[in-house]
Design an enzyme around this catalytic site. Structure first.
Site, short mmCIF file in Angstrom:
data_model
loop_
_atom_site.label_atom_id
_atom_site.label_comp_id
_atom_site.label_asym_id
_atom_site.label_seq_id
_atom_site.Cartn_x
_atom_site.Cartn_y
_atom_site.Cartn_z
N HIS A 73 80.01 31.89 92.52
CA HIS A 73 79.47 30.63 92.02
C HIS A 73 80.03 29.45 92.82
O HIS A 73 79.30 28.52 93.15
CB HIS A 73 79.83 30.46 90.54
N LEU A 77 67.29 9.47 96.56
CA LEU A 77 66.92 10.75 95.96
C LEU A 77 67.56 10.94 94.59
O LEU A 77 68.75 10.70 94.41
CB LEU A 77 67.33 11.88 96.90
N ASP A 102 70.27 31.11 92.27
CA ASP A 102 70.31 32.46 91.75
C ASP A 102 70.90 33.43 92.77
O ASP A 102 70.66 33.29 93.96
CB ASP A 102 68.86 32.86 91.42
#
Length: 271
Positions: free
Chosen positions: A58, A148, A40
Site C-alpha cells: 500500500h 486540478l 488496485d
C-alpha cells in the site's frame, strides 16, 4: 554486473520507451477532463515481492500517487478521483485496515502540503473519527486552491453514493415543503446528479484500474453510466495497467482488492 541489475536496467529502458510511445500517441484534442483511478493490486504486489506485511505494498503505491497527479496536471486534466478505500475494505483485518488508514492520512496531508485542491468523497461517518477529521480538514484547507481537483474516495461505494444522493434529495425537498407526489412529478436524473459526491464536476472520461482488471467494481457507478459526450469521447474509457495510459508504478490505496500497481509495470503486466 549482476543479472538482477541488468534486468532492472532493461526494464527501466523498456518502460521509458513505452512511456514515450504513449506520450507521442496522445491527442491534445481528446484529453479527458476527469480521470478516475481504481487503485488496485497492492496486496498482490506485496505478496509477489515476498513481503509478509502487505502494508508495504500500500505504501509503495501511495508513493507514486503524486507522480500520477503531476502527469494529469501536465496533460490538462481537470479532475482526478482516487479510490483509496472502499466500504468493503473496512471489513478486513483490524491491523491491515489500521495500517492502510495511516497511509491514507499521511497521503492526504501531503496533498495539502503540495497545494492540491482536495475533496473528500465517501461516507465519512463510516470512518474512524481521526481519519474523517483529516479528510475534512484537508478539504477545508485547500478549498480555494486553483488547478486540478483531487477527489479522495475513502469509505466509498458507488451504491452508497447513489443512496446518499437520493436521501439528500429527499431531505432537501422536505425542507422546502415539497410532497412526495410533487417530487415524483418533477424528478429526473439531473436532480439526483446534483446530490452526488461529485456534484458539479464533469463525469469521468477515463477510468484506470491499476491491477489491469477491466471492471468498475462499484466505482462512480452513476457517473460512468452516462452516454458518450458530444465530441464522441466515451464517458468511461478503459485502460489496463500500463496499456492505454502511463499508469504509474504502484498507485496505492485500496479498492475492492487493495490498491496500486506493480513498480515499473511493463505493457503486459497483470497483477
Amino acid at each position: 554486473m549482476s543479472a538482477e541489475r541488468v534486468q532492472m536496467g532493461l526494464r527501466e529502458l523498456a518502460y521509458k520507451l513505452y512511456e514515450r510511445r504513449l506520450e507521442a500517441s496522445l491527442s491534445p484534442h481528446s484529453i479527458p477532463r476527469h480521470v478516475g483511478v481504481i487503485l488496485d493490486g497492492n496486496r498482490r504486489w506485496a505478496r509477489m515481492a515476498g513481503l509478509s506485511d502487505v502494508s508495504h505494498g500500500h505504501q509503495k503505491g501511495a508513493d507514486h500517487i503524486f507522480e500520477l497527479l503531476g502527469w494529469c496536471r501536465q496533460a490538462g486534466v481537470e479532475v482526478v478521483t482516487l479510490w483509496l478505500l472502499s466500504t468493503d475494505n473496512l471489513s478486513r483485518s483490524g491491523d491491515e485496515v489500521e495500517a492502510l488508514l495511516r497511509i491514507i492520512e499521511s497521503t492526504v496531508r501531503e496533498l495539502v502540503v503540495q497545494g492540491w485542491n482536495v475533496k473528500a468523497v465517501g461516507a465519512l461517518d463510516l470512518l474512524p473519527v481521526d481519519t474523517a477529521q483529516v479528510l475534512k480538514d484537508a478539504a477545508e484547507a485547500t478549498a480555494g486552491n486553483p488547478g486540478l481537483m483531487v477527489n479522495v474516495a475513502v469509505g466509498y461505494g458507488g451504491r452508497r453514493e447513489i443512496a446518499d444522493a437520493v436521501r439528500s434529495l429527499l431531505h432537501d425537498h422536505a425542507t422546502k415543503g415539497t410532497s412526495i407526489e410533487e417530487l415524483a412529478e418533477i424528478l429526473d436524473v439531473e436532480h439526483i446528479a446534483d446530490h452526488l459526491y461529485t456534484a458539479g464536476q464533469p463525469d469521468p472520461d477515463l477510468v484506470i484500474r491499476t491491477s489491469g482488471e477491466q471492471r468498475l467494481g462499484g466505482f462512480l457507478l452513476w457517473q460512468s453510466s452516462t452516454s458518450a459526450t458530444p465530441t464522441g469521447r466515451p464517458s468511461a474509457g478503459w485502460t489496463s495497467s500500463g496499456r492505454c495510459a502511463p499508469t504509474p508504478p504502484g498507485t496505492a490505496g485500496s479498492a475492492p482488492e487493495a490498491a496500486p500497481v506493480l513498480a515499473r509495470p511493463r505493457p503486459d503486466d497483470r497483477l
